[in-house]
Motif scaffolding. Structure first.
Motif, short mmCIF file in Angstrom:
data_model
loop_
_atom_site.label_atom_id
_atom_site.label_comp_id
_atom_site.label_asym_id
_atom_site.label_seq_id
_atom_site.Cartn_x
_atom_site.Cartn_y
_atom_site.Cartn_z
N GLY A 1 4.42 11.01 -6.26
CA GLY A 1 5.59 11.09 -7.89
C GLY A 1 5.30 11.15 -8.98
O GLY A 1 5.49 12.71 -9.23
N ILE A 2 4.03 11.09 -9.12
CA ILE A 2 3.24 11.10 -10.35
C ILE A 2 2.52 12.83 -10.50
O ILE A 2 3.07 13.43 -11.56
CB ILE A 2 2.55 10.16 -11.11
N LEU A 3 1.90 13.24 -9.18
CA LEU A 3 1.31 13.97 -9.64
C LEU A 3 2.79 15.56 -9.00
O LEU A 3 2.54 16.45 -9.87
CB LEU A 3 0.66 14.10 -7.93
N ASN A 4 3.56 15.83 -8.65
CA ASN A 4 4.71 15.98 -7.75
C ASN A 4 5.54 16.81 -9.00
O ASN A 4 6.15 17.77 -10.01
CB ASN A 4 6.18 15.80 -7.18
N LEU A 5 5.81 15.87 -10.23
CA LEU A 5 6.36 15.62 -12.01
C LEU A 5 5.80 15.55 -12.78
O LEU A 5 5.85 16.78 -13.62
CB LEU A 5 6.42 13.93 -12.35
N GLU A 6 4.45 16.04 -12.67
CA GLU A 6 3.31 16.99 -13.59
C GLU A 6 3.58 17.84 -12.91
O GLU A 6 2.97 19.03 -14.37
CB GLU A 6 1.82 15.87 -13.39
N ALA A 7 3.51 18.53 -11.63
CA ALA A 7 3.59 19.82 -10.93
C ALA A 7 5.11 20.40 -11.48
O ALA A 7 4.86 21.73 -11.24
CB ALA A 7 3.17 19.87 -9.88
N GLY A 8 5.99 19.58 -12.02
CA GLY A 8 6.84 20.57 -12.41
C GLY A 8 7.78 19.65 -10.15
O GLY A 8 9.58 20.75 -11.31
N GLY B 1 0.22 -0.75 0.37
CA GLY B 1 -0.33 0.32 0.05
C GLY B 1 0.53 1.27 0.27
O GLY B 1 0.99 1.81 -0.84
N ILE B 2 1.82 1.26 0.43
CA ILE B 2 2.74 1.95 0.71
C ILE B 2 3.55 2.49 -0.78
O ILE B 2 3.11 3.96 -1.34
CB ILE B 2 4.23 2.01 2.01
N VAL B 3 3.74 1.75 -1.40
CA VAL B 3 4.64 1.91 -3.17
C VAL B 3 3.40 2.40 -4.02
O VAL B 3 3.38 3.30 -4.06
CB VAL B 3 4.51 0.77 -3.61
N LYS C 1 12.21 11.55 -5.45
CA LYS C 1 12.91 11.10 -4.15
C LYS C 1 11.52 10.08 -3.81
O LYS C 1 11.40 8.97 -3.43
CB LYS C 1 12.29 12.71 -2.47
N ASN C 2 10.06 10.52 -4.29
CA ASN C 2 8.43 9.80 -4.27
C ASN C 2 9.43 8.72 -4.94
O ASN C 2 9.19 7.37 -4.40
CB ASN C 2 7.62 10.02 -4.95
N ILE C 3 9.90 8.74 -5.67
CA ILE C 3 10.14 7.07 -7.03
C ILE C 3 11.06 6.77 -6.84
O ILE C 3 11.20 5.09 -6.63
CB ILE C 3 10.27 7.85 -8.64
N GLU C 4 12.09 7.08 -6.12
CA GLU C 4 13.19 6.85 -5.84
C GLU C 4 13.17 5.38 -4.34
O GLU C 4 13.80 4.82 -4.42
CB GLU C 4 14.68 7.27 -5.03
N TYR C 5 12.33 5.70 -3.24
CA TYR C 5 11.82 5.06 -2.95
C TYR C 5 11.06 4.32 -2.81
O TYR C 5 11.13 3.08 -2.14
CB TYR C 5 10.42 5.90 -1.66
N THR C 6 10.18 3.98 -4.57
CA THR C 6 9.14 2.93 -4.47
C THR C 6 9.98 1.82 -5.39
O THR C 6 9.96 0.75 -5.05
CB THR C 6 8.21 3.58 -5.42
N LEU C 7 11.35 2.65 -5.25
CA LEU C 7 12.90 1.04 -6.27
C LEU C 7 13.19 0.50 -5.03
O LEU C 7 13.07 -0.67 -5.08
CB LEU C 7 13.27 2.04 -6.83
#
Length: 713
Positions: free
Chosen positions: A259-266, A250-252, A273-279
């Motif tokens: 992370g996708i929201l942050n990317l779309e917001a620039g 669930g955390i992932v 940081k978000n996606i590296e944590y999921t990795l």
């Protein structure tokens, strides 16, 4: 929503509602594996079988081969002692395990067997669990209508059994189906119903899942702040649960969406940081699918950060992972960004090849949203290369895809949409008081918002007046269309009630008579009866084909795939299929067709046009008559198809009613063949969809000539 993401979420949801939620009642919950293995080794009878089933359910996520063998052993032993409840539990466990190894058809077979036993035992609790699992299987296969029906039945049985976890899960999945098909208001309503039932069951994890789903809905609607609030709600709950069971699934999914929201917001720093944590989490659990997803997202982030070499490395790692796990649906976007990286580093030709490769795969997968994104990027690239022709071509493709999506040609077929609203109506009738209170609170908020808009509207009277005027015009148009639709519906129901029911009843009567008096018939009489039954079956088959094509056409679900066709070959193939019917009436069919004549038309529609006209000619031409099919080109770059018969002919009154859907005047053929008038209405519709015209000339007693024109290739 991306199809691969939808599949991942379906699998994730299937796991969390099974292991911790709706496992059928077994006495060894939370017993360590070693203890269960000792029970299996030393116990006998029901005690051993219960332990086997519990062990299989604990192992199926990590050791599905062993879990499957244990569950099969439990099933065999339950059959030996003729214990139906244990057989039901074993079938259920095998259905779960088969779903986990992606053998959905086998999974459904096991679940169907479990449901039969649950019905025999009148076990409503188990019925609701099994129906829920069946719905998840059907949703995984993309059959939304069947999935909704299964979820709806799960809700009904779960209510009676007070199995509120299953009810909550079913409502949650129904909300997911509505969301996938763009019905966001319905999706929110059903997820609220799900939350109310999870509250009753005091099931915290289900409540977190619903918060996550609400986040996905608001992200789809581009209400990113609200989406982020719900993701954070879900994340806080999943983090608390992970402290107890170490399960970070669930955390992932929450961090990935944040992370996708942050990317779309620039905000690429936070997104990274978000996606590296999921990795990191995916590597800990050795999830190849999750690792490849993380690399894909990191590739996008580094591309947006202009770190093209690093982005290319991540994307290649993602592509390798997707190939290994067989995920074809994620590849188009990976190829797209690999191509963009190549272009940014000066390898324009290589980059365009990669982007076009991604486009080809997106077209094969029917991923229209990804096609839109790729065509947008291609258009920008071609503009930067001053290739205006290809840039304009990309823009035209964008417009065509957007039109297709606006017309509703993406996911739902006509019968699915009808089924959705029928199920929706049923559930509205059985809404609970708690749900109604929640909806009332939402209604109050909406009323306050409406009041604000009304106050603003007073200051914009002229604009509102214009809007009302436009609305009234559209309403009048809609009323006209509604009247036409009602007439079409009445015609549809009349055909089903009379023209379809009649032949079926006739078949039933003949078959019953044949069954009862079989020994009294000689070979000649049997042949006559079989001929009657064959004619009736052919009539029903033709009627069903026309009904399906006509109904699809009425709701604009039928795309016209125009291409260059050799007219003579199409006519020959179509007439050949009708030759037997003509031979039975001793009717000669002659073809006067030009060899090189080609038309621009949809192949299936052209075959339907010719088939219906020639079939009508056979039906209304007396025995021994003739039919001529002639083709020729005209000066207006059109091709004419003229089909002339020596049949009964029609008067002017009959001609005027041929294309009227509401007309109830339909003649029988020369040998009492049935006619409902739908064939010619379908022909006219298909001719017009292919930018052609149709004209009919007829005289009583002298035959009929049907003249169709189509664009010449």
């Amino acid at each position: 929503m991306n199809k691969s993401t939808m599949l991942f979420l379906c699998i994730f949801f299937a796991q969390f509602i099974t292991v911790k939620d709706i496992t059928l009642a077994m006495p060894y919950n939370n017993v360590p594996n070693d203890s269960l293995r000792r029970v299996v080794a030393n116990a006998n009878g029901k005690e051993k079988i219960n332990a086997q089933l519990e062990l299989a359910m604990l192992l199926f996520n990590s050791e599905n081969t062993e879990a499957n063998a244990i569950a099969l052993s439990a099933l065999n032993e339950a059959k030996q002692i003729k214990d139906k409840p244990l057989q039901m539990q074993a079938f259920f466990a095998l259905g779960r395990i088969s779903h986990e190894i992606n053998n959905i058809n086998l999974s459904q077979t096991y679940l169907d067997s479990a449901l039969v036993l649950a019905n025999e035992l009148d076990d409503l609790w188990s019925q609701s669990d099994i129906l829920l699992r069946s719905g998840i299987n059907q949703h995984t296969l993309g059959d939304h209508l069947k999935a909704l029906q299964s979820f709806n039945m799960s809700v009904q049985t779960g209510r009676q059994a007070e199995n509120y976890r299953a009810v909550g899960a079913a409502y949650s999945m129904m909300g997911t189906v509505f969301r996938v098909n763009g019905l966001y208001d319905r999706a929110i309503e059903y997820i609220i119903k799900s939350r109310l039932n999870y509250e009753k069951a005091d099931y915290v994890e289900g409540y977190a899942w619903d918060a996550y789903l609400l986040g996905r809905i608001y992200a789809d609607l581009q209400l990113n702040e609200k989406a982020l609030d719900y993701y954070k709600q879900a994340l806080a709950t999943y983090e608390e649960l992970a402290k107890k069971d170490q399960n970070k699934s669930g955390i992932v999914i929450c961090y990935e969406q944040i992370g996708i929201l942050n990317l779309e917001a620039g905000n690429t720093y936070e997104a990274r940081k978000n996606i590296e944590y999921t990795l990191k989490i995916h590597k800990e659990s050795n999830s190849k699918y999750g690792i490849s997803n993380a690399y894909k997202n990191l590739g996008r982030i580094e591309y947006e950060s202009a770190n093209y070499s690093l982005a290319e490395k991540y994307l290649k790692d993602a592509l390798e992972g997707k190939t290994e796990v067989g995920d074809q649906l994620s590849k188009p976007s990976i190829y797209q960004y690999l191509g963009l990286c190549s272009i940014k580093t000066g390898r324009t030709s290589e980059g365009l090849d990669l982007i076009l490769k991604g486009l080809d795969q997106a077209i094969q997968n029917n991923q229209k949203r990804i096609q839109l994104d790729i065509y947008t990027k291609l258009s920008e690239v071609y503009l930067s290369l001053n290739n205006l022709e290809k840039a304009i071509d990309c823009q035209q493709h964008l417009i065509n895809i957007q039109d297709s999506m606006l017309l509703g040609a993406v996911n739902i077929k006509m019968e699915q949409l009808q089924g959705i609203y029928e199920i929706d109506a049923k559930n509205n009738q059985i809404a609970e008081l708690e749900q109604q209170n929640q909806i009332n609170r939402l209604t109050l908020k909406q009323n306050r918002t409406s009041l604000i808009f009304m106050i603003i509207g007073i200051l914009l009277t002229l604009i509102i007046a214009a809007v009302i005027y436009i609305f009234n015009r559209r309403l009048r148009q809609n009323n006209i269309q509604l009247a036409e639709a009602n007439a079409a519906k009445d015609k549809f129901l009349a055909i089903i009630a009379h023209d379809l029911r009649g032949p079926i009843h006739t078949q039933t009567a003949f078959l019953q008579h044949l069954h009862e008096e079989f020994d009294s018939f000689d070979a000649g009489e049997l042949r006559k009866l079989l001929k009657i039954l064959l004619d009736s079956s052919e009539n029903i088959s033709d009627l069903l084909d026309n009904l399906l094509l006509w109904s699809q056409s009425q709701v604009k679900k039928m795309e016209v795939n125009t291409r260059e066709l050799e007219l003579k070959g199409v006519i020959q193939n179509t007439v050949e299929k009708l030759q037997q019917s003509a031979n039975l009436k001793q009717i000669a069919i002659s073809l006067d067709t030009e060899n090189q004549l080609k038309v621009l038309s949809d192949a299936n529609m052209l075959q339907t046009i010719i088939r219906n006209i020639v079939s009508n000619a056979i039906k209304f031409t007396p025995r021994g008559g003739s039919i001529n099919v002639k083709t020729f080109a005209s000066a207006q770059k059109e091709v004419t198809i003229q089909i002339t018969d020596t049949g009964l002919g029609m008067d002017s009154e009959k001609l005027n009613q041929l294309f009227d859907i509401t007309s109830k005047s339909h003649s029988q053929g020369t040998e009492n063949e049935k006619s409902n008038g739908l064939g010619l209405i379908l022909v006219k519709d298909f001719v017009e969809k292919n930018r052609g015209t149709i004209n009919i000339e007829s005289e009583v007693g002298k035959g009929t000539s049907v003249i169709v024109t189509l664009p010449q290739a």
